[in-house]
Design an enzyme around this catalytic site. Structure first.
Site, mmCIF file in Angstrom:
data_model
loop_
_atom_site.group_PDB
_atom_site.id
_atom_site.type_symbol
_atom_site.label_atom_id
_atom_site.label_comp_id
_atom_site.label_asym_id
_atom_site.label_seq_id
_atom_site.Cartn_x
_atom_site.Cartn_y
_atom_site.Cartn_z
ATOM 1 N N LYS A 13 0.832 -1.213 0.000
ATOM 2 C CA LYS A 13 0.000 0.000 0.000
ATOM 3 C C LYS A 13 0.866 1.264 0.000
ATOM 4 O O LYS A 13 0.645 2.176 -0.791
ATOM 5 C CB LYS A 13 -0.930 0.016 1.228
ATOM 6 C CG LYS A 13 -1.856 -1.182 1.330
ATOM 7 C CD LYS A 13 -2.766 -1.110 2.541
ATOM 8 C CE LYS A 13 -2.038 -1.145 3.867
ATOM 9 N NZ LYS A 13 -1.295 -2.417 4.134
ATOM 10 N N ARG A 89 -9.597 0.018 8.937
ATOM 11 C CA ARG A 89 -9.043 -1.314 9.167
ATOM 12 C C ARG A 89 -10.058 -2.250 9.816
ATOM 13 O O ARG A 89 -9.737 -3.393 10.109
ATOM 14 C CB ARG A 89 -7.830 -1.194 10.089
ATOM 15 C CG ARG A 89 -6.495 -1.331 9.370
ATOM 16 C CD ARG A 89 -5.394 -1.199 10.396
ATOM 17 N NE ARG A 89 -4.175 -1.829 10.011
ATOM 18 C CZ ARG A 89 -3.178 -1.245 9.349
ATOM 19 N NH1 ARG A 89 -3.303 -0.022 8.935
ATOM 20 N NH2 ARG A 89 -2.072 -1.898 9.110
ATOM 21 N N ARG A 123 11.490 -5.428 5.077
ATOM 22 C CA ARG A 123 11.201 -4.019 4.785
ATOM 23 C C ARG A 123 12.158 -3.096 5.539
ATOM 24 O O ARG A 123 12.443 -3.297 6.715
ATOM 25 C CB ARG A 123 9.760 -3.697 5.198
ATOM 26 C CG ARG A 123 9.450 -2.201 5.161
ATOM 27 C CD ARG A 123 7.980 -1.892 5.177
ATOM 28 N NE ARG A 123 7.247 -2.480 6.275
ATOM 29 C CZ ARG A 123 5.909 -2.526 6.334
ATOM 30 N NH1 ARG A 123 5.180 -2.022 5.358
ATOM 31 N NH2 ARG A 123 5.313 -3.072 7.358
ATOM 32 N N ARG A 154 11.405 -0.901 10.963
ATOM 33 C CA ARG A 154 10.367 -0.515 11.910
ATOM 34 C C ARG A 154 10.372 -1.455 13.109
ATOM 35 O O ARG A 154 10.538 -2.661 12.947
ATOM 36 C CB ARG A 154 8.992 -0.570 11.230
ATOM 37 C CG ARG A 154 8.620 0.709 10.508
ATOM 38 C CD ARG A 154 7.434 0.576 9.619
ATOM 39 N NE ARG A 154 6.303 -0.127 10.212
ATOM 40 C CZ ARG A 154 5.133 -0.303 9.602
ATOM 41 N NH1 ARG A 154 4.946 0.188 8.398
ATOM 42 N NH2 ARG A 154 4.158 -0.958 10.189
ATOM 43 N N ARG A 165 -0.272 -9.234 13.480
ATOM 44 C CA ARG A 165 -0.878 -8.268 12.545
ATOM 45 C C ARG A 165 -1.625 -8.984 11.431
ATOM 46 O O ARG A 165 -2.671 -8.523 10.983
ATOM 47 C CB ARG A 165 0.193 -7.336 11.980
ATOM 48 C CG ARG A 165 0.584 -6.263 12.997
ATOM 49 C CD ARG A 165 1.989 -5.768 12.802
ATOM 50 N NE ARG A 165 2.198 -5.068 11.565
ATOM 51 C CZ ARG A 165 3.405 -4.860 11.008
ATOM 52 N NH1 ARG A 165 4.488 -5.346 11.594
ATOM 53 N NH2 ARG A 165 3.511 -4.195 9.900
#
Ligand code: ADP
Ligand code: ADP
Ligand code: ZN
Length: 207
Positions: A13, A89, A123, A154, A165
């Site tokens: 996204k 969400r 990531r 992160r 998640r």
């Protein structure tokens, strides 16, 4: 344009949002980015948000909906619309959004869940501008190609949190596909393809 990017954590996204805002000249509203800015600045919202984000849970709706409502009320969004990334969400957030804004299209970035763990644990994000990268394509580079900022991992991109998640996504976010399908607003793109191919498909479907 009032568009939502929907998809699992790691679906791409944020990556697509960067490209879309350049092409369509629309503000990028990412609830994850807003929370991370607040965490960095140690604001009261940041303190609350961090306690949930570190556990891989959703930040409470009353905090999140208020932030988005205020952000969409700002002049740039009022004039140009928005590209929402990471909100809504769950169904409650979607219903609240429908009360204060007219969503035009929802782009569902569909990725095989088995690929997401590798995408997320690999990531790296720019500490200044938030741009996403993947270690597999960085060739050891440690700074952002857009702004020169330092690339970091992160805190919530670790395996234990990712599992949670993904479970939260399946339970709470995935039902939004049906929610927006029923509303006649959903388009789905194949997020397993290359970044450029996904971008081309989104542009085609946004018309
Ligand atoms: P999200 O915002 O949905 O959580 P990101 O845009 O941050 O996802 O992308 C998650 C990771 O996957 C990043 O490392 C990014 O570079 C990588 N990625 C994004 N899109 C693709 C793609 N189409 N193919 C392969 N890797 C991708
Ligand atoms: P992802 O890469 O998993 O899509 P985001 O940057 O969108 O990550 O979000 C990071 C975290 O911020 C989420 O795991 C969640 O804890 C919190 N968050 C972001 N958006 C929302 C939202 N709409 N409602 C509740 N919590 C949110
Ligand atoms: Zn940067």
């Amino acid at each position: 344009m009032n568009v939502i990017l929907l998809g699992a954590p790691g679906a791409g996204k944020g990556t697509q949002a960067t490209k879309l805002v350049e092409k369509y000249n629309v503000p990028h509203v990412s609830t994850g980015d807003i929370f991370r800015t607040n965490i960095k600045g140690q604001t009261p919202i940041g303190v609350v948000a961090k306690s949930y984000i570190d556990k891989g849970q959703l930040v409470p709706d009353e905090v999140t909906v208020e932030i988005v409502k205020n952000r969409l009320n700002e002049e740039d969004c009022q004039q140009k619309g928005y590209l929402l990334d990471g909100f809504p969400r769950n169904v409650f957030q979607a219903e609240e959004l429908d009360k204060f804004s007219n969503v035009e299209k929802v782009v569902n970035v569909s990725v095989d869940l088995s690929k997401l763990l590798k995408r997320i644990t690999g990531r790296r994000v720019c500490s200044k501008c938030g741009e996403s990268y993947h270690v597999d394509f960085l060739n050891g580079k440690t700074d952002c190609a857009r702004c020169g900022g330092e690339l970091i991992q992160r805190a919530d991109d670790n395996e234990a949190t990712v599992e949670k998640r993904l479970a939260v996504y399946t339970e709470q976010t995935k039902p939004l596909i049906e929610y927006y399908e029923k509303a006649g607003k959903l388009v789905t793109v194949d997020g397993d393809k290359s970044i450029d191919a996904v971008f081309a498909e989104i542009c085609e479907k946004l018309g």
